[in-house]
Design an enzyme around this catalytic site. Structure first.
Site, mmCIF file in Angstrom:
data_model
loop_
_atom_site.group_PDB
_atom_site.id
_atom_site.type_symbol
_atom_site.label_atom_id
_atom_site.label_comp_id
_atom_site.label_asym_id
_atom_site.label_seq_id
_atom_site.Cartn_x
_atom_site.Cartn_y
_atom_site.Cartn_z
ATOM 1 N N ASN A 146 -9.118 -101.652 -4.176
ATOM 2 C CA ASN A 146 -7.825 -100.996 -3.987
ATOM 3 C C ASN A 146 -7.779 -99.835 -4.973
ATOM 4 O O ASN A 146 -7.593 -100.049 -6.174
ATOM 5 C CB ASN A 146 -6.697 -102.005 -4.264
ATOM 6 C CG ASN A 146 -5.331 -101.352 -4.221
ATOM 7 O OD1 ASN A 146 -5.168 -100.242 -3.711
ATOM 8 N ND2 ASN A 146 -4.322 -102.043 -4.750
ATOM 9 N N TRP A 147 -7.962 -98.638 -4.441
ATOM 10 C CA TRP A 147 -8.013 -97.471 -5.338
ATOM 11 C C TRP A 147 -6.638 -97.040 -5.829
ATOM 12 O O TRP A 147 -6.530 -96.172 -6.672
ATOM 13 C CB TRP A 147 -8.708 -96.312 -4.618
ATOM 14 C CG TRP A 147 -10.207 -96.393 -4.702
ATOM 15 C CD1 TRP A 147 -10.942 -97.400 -5.243
ATOM 16 C CD2 TRP A 147 -11.143 -95.401 -4.249
ATOM 17 N NE1 TRP A 147 -12.293 -97.109 -5.152
ATOM 18 C CE2 TRP A 147 -12.438 -95.881 -4.540
ATOM 19 C CE3 TRP A 147 -11.025 -94.169 -3.607
ATOM 20 C CZ2 TRP A 147 -13.596 -95.160 -4.228
ATOM 21 C CZ3 TRP A 147 -12.170 -93.445 -3.290
ATOM 22 C CH2 TRP A 147 -13.444 -93.939 -3.603
ATOM 23 N N LYS A 148 -5.597 -97.613 -5.249
ATOM 24 C CA LYS A 148 -4.229 -97.211 -5.604
ATOM 25 C C LYS A 148 -4.115 -95.687 -5.504
ATOM 26 O O LYS A 148 -4.716 -95.097 -4.623
ATOM 27 C CB LYS A 148 -3.845 -97.737 -6.988
ATOM 28 C CG LYS A 148 -4.180 -99.224 -7.141
ATOM 29 C CD LYS A 148 -3.547 -99.852 -8.345
ATOM 30 C CE LYS A 148 -4.063 -101.276 -8.501
ATOM 31 N NZ LYS A 148 -3.291 -102.067 -9.434
ATOM 32 N N HIS A 180 1.569 -105.506 -1.432
ATOM 33 C CA HIS A 180 1.057 -105.470 -2.811
ATOM 34 C C HIS A 180 2.246 -105.550 -3.771
ATOM 35 O O HIS A 180 3.319 -105.011 -3.493
ATOM 36 C CB HIS A 180 0.263 -104.179 -3.037
ATOM 37 C CG HIS A 180 -0.523 -104.200 -4.309
ATOM 38 N ND1 HIS A 180 0.053 -103.958 -5.535
ATOM 39 C CD2 HIS A 180 -1.831 -104.463 -4.551
ATOM 40 C CE1 HIS A 180 -0.873 -104.062 -6.473
ATOM 41 N NE2 HIS A 180 -2.030 -104.377 -5.903
ATOM 42 N N GLU A 226 2.909 -104.020 -6.347
ATOM 43 C CA GLU A 226 3.440 -102.710 -6.765
ATOM 44 C C GLU A 226 4.388 -102.146 -5.708
ATOM 45 O O GLU A 226 5.348 -101.449 -6.035
ATOM 46 C CB GLU A 226 2.273 -101.751 -7.067
ATOM 47 C CG GLU A 226 1.581 -102.136 -8.373
ATOM 48 C CD GLU A 226 0.130 -101.717 -8.494
ATOM 49 O OE1 GLU A 226 -0.329 -100.868 -7.702
ATOM 50 O OE2 GLU A 226 -0.560 -102.260 -9.381
ATOM 51 N N GLU A 263 -2.688 -112.727 -5.781
ATOM 52 C CA GLU A 263 -2.716 -111.813 -6.915
ATOM 53 C C GLU A 263 -1.568 -112.125 -7.872
ATOM 54 O O GLU A 263 -0.442 -111.633 -7.679
ATOM 55 C CB GLU A 263 -2.555 -110.365 -6.419
ATOM 56 C CG GLU A 263 -3.642 -109.896 -5.488
ATOM 57 C CD GLU A 263 -3.859 -108.402 -5.643
ATOM 58 O OE1 GLU A 263 -4.986 -108.031 -5.976
ATOM 59 O OE2 GLU A 263 -2.920 -107.630 -5.461
ATOM 60 N N GLY A 306 -3.938 -105.358 -13.334
ATOM 61 C CA GLY A 306 -4.023 -104.185 -14.197
ATOM 62 C C GLY A 306 -3.773 -104.477 -15.664
ATOM 63 O O GLY A 306 -3.579 -103.562 -16.466
ATOM 64 N N SER A 355 -7.403 -108.234 -12.240
ATOM 65 C CA SER A 355 -8.387 -107.966 -13.284
ATOM 66 C C SER A 355 -9.740 -108.616 -13.021
ATOM 67 O O SER A 355 -10.436 -109.030 -13.945
ATOM 68 C CB SER A 355 -7.840 -108.371 -14.666
ATOM 69 O OG SER A 355 -6.665 -107.633 -14.953
ATOM 70 N N GLY A 373 -8.752 -103.777 -8.217
ATOM 71 C CA GLY A 373 -8.165 -102.478 -8.521
ATOM 72 C C GLY A 373 -9.080 -101.667 -9.431
ATOM 73 O O GLY A 373 -10.017 -101.001 -8.979
ATOM 74 N N GLY A 374 -8.817 -101.752 -10.731
ATOM 75 C CA GLY A 374 -9.524 -100.923 -11.719
ATOM 76 C C GLY A 374 -11.039 -100.891 -11.563
ATOM 77 O O GLY A 374 -11.650 -99.806 -11.567
HETATM 78 C C1 PEP Z 1 -4.909 -104.766 -7.423
HETATM 79 O O1 PEP Z 1 -4.612 -103.591 -7.447
HETATM 80 O O2 PEP Z 1 -4.660 -105.416 -6.406
HETATM 81 C C2 PEP Z 1 -5.565 -105.347 -8.594
HETATM 82 C C3 PEP Z 1 -5.916 -106.612 -8.546
HETATM 83 O O3 PEP Z 1 -5.772 -104.529 -9.654
HETATM 84 P P1 PEP Z 1 -6.698 -104.853 -10.950
HETATM 85 O O4 PEP Z 1 -8.009 -105.344 -10.427
HETATM 86 O O5 PEP Z 1 -6.817 -103.537 -11.659
HETATM 87 O O6 PEP Z 1 -5.994 -105.886 -11.742
#
Ligand code: PEP
Length: 257
Positions: A13-15, A99, A101, A171, A177, A217, A238-239
Site C-alpha cells: 500500500n503505497w498510500k 483502510h 486512515e 490491521e 506506520g 509494520s 505500507g512503509g
Molecule cells: C498499511 O498501510 O496498511 C500498513 C500496514 O502500513 P505499515 O506497513 O507502514 O504499518
C-alpha cells in the site's frame, strides 16, 4: 499460510507516496531481487493516477496493480471520486477498502465500507477489506468483538459466491506506520478469529478458502515469522513496500512451506 486451501497475497500500500515517473526504476529493482519462482500474488496499490503505469510495468513480472479506495457510486456527479469501473478500466485487479486512515481521516463508516466492497465486486476487482482495533480497544480486551463486528458489517449482504473475490486484512490501528508490530501470536489469534466469523456466517469451506492478511509494520525482518502462522495468508504492507529490496524480501518470505 495454508497454500493447500488458499492463495497467499503480498500487497503493498503505497498510500500517497511515490510518483508515476519512479515506477520504472522501482520495478527494475524489485525484479532484480524478487525470487524467480513465487507462491503468491504480488500487488501494489498505488494512488489512482499511477494505476495505469503500475499495470503496465507489472505485466511481464506478474505484479498486479491495485487501488486504495473507490466510490460507492457507479457513475455520475461525484466530483473527485473514482468508480470501480474506472479502476478496472485502467488495470486495477485489487483495491484496498476501509483502510483505517480512510475511516479515521474521512469518516468512513462500516456501512460505507460495505457499499464500496459491493461496488468493487460488481466490477470484478478484488476488495482487500481492512479491519482492526485501536490500542484502547485492545487494552480493554475488546479486540475480537470489534473486529468481528467490522467483518460482519463489511460483508453484509454479500453471498458465498461473491465472498470468493474478497480478501480480509487484519490491521491493528496501533501497529500501522508505528513500527510496533503485533506479535505473530496476537496476529494469528485475530486472523483465526476472523476465519471463525466467516465460518459461522458462510460455513467451513468458504472459511477455509478466504485469504486473511496481516498488516501493521510488517517488514523484511518480521515477515517470515508472521507468515509462518497458519491463519495469516499474506501481508498488507505500507512503509516497507516503498523499498524494493525490503518488499522483495517479504515476497521471498512468503515462499516458505
Ligand atoms: C498499511 O498501510 O496498511 C500498513 C500496514 O502500513 P505499515 O506497513 O507502514 O504499518
Amino acid at each position: 499460510m495454508n497454500r493447500k486451501y488458499r492463495k497467499t497475497i503480498i500487497a503493498g500500500n503505497w498510500k500517497m507516496n511515490m510518483l508515476a515517473s519512479e515506477i520504472k526504476g522501482f520495478m527494475e529493482q524489485l525484479k532484480e531481487n524478487m525470487p524467480a519462482s513465487r507462491n503468491c500474488d504480488v500487488v501494489l496499490c498505488t494512488p489512482a493516477v499511477m494505476i495505469p503505469a503500475m499495470a503496465k510495468a507489472g505485466k511481464d513480472c506478474k505484479v498486479y496493480a491495485g487501488g486504495q479506495d473507490v466510490s460507492k457510486y457507479e457513475k455520475g456527479a461525484y466530483t473527485g471520486e473514482i468508480s470501480a469501473a474506472q479502476l478496472a478500466d485502467v488495470g486495477a485487479k485489487y483495491c484496498v477498502v476501509g483502510h483505517s486512515e480512510r475511516r479515521q481521516y474521512h469518516g468512513e463508516s462500516d456501512m460505507l465500507v460495505n457499499e464500496k466492497t459491493k461496488a468493487l465486486i460488481a466490477k470484478g476487482i478484488k476488495p482487500i477489506i481492512c479491519v482492526g482495533e485501536s490500542l484502547e480497544q485492545r487494552e480493554n480486551e475488546l479486540t475480537m468483538e470489534y473486529v468481528a463486528y467490522q467483518v460482519k458489517a463489511a460483508l453484509s449482504g454479500i453471498d458465498a459466491a461473491d465472498l470468493k473475490q474478497c480478501i480480509i486484512a487484519y490491521e491493528p490501528i496501533w501497529a500501522i506506520g508505528t513500527g510496533k508490530t503485533a506479535t505473530s501470536e496476537q496476529a494469528q489469534e485475530v486472523c483465526c478469529g476472523i476465519r471463525e466469523v466467516i465460518r459461522k456466517k458462510y460455513g467451513a469451506r468458504p472459511a477455509r478458502s478466504i485469504s486473511i492478511l496481516y498488516g501493521g509494520s510488517m517488514n523484511a525482518k518480521n515477515a517470515a515469522e508472521l507468515l509462518s502462522m497458519p491463519d495469516i495468508d499474506g501481508g498488507l504492507i505500507g512503509g516497507a513496500s516503498l523499498k524494493p529490496v525490503d518488499f522483495s524480501t517479504i515476497i521471498a518470505a512468503s515462499n516458505q512451506e
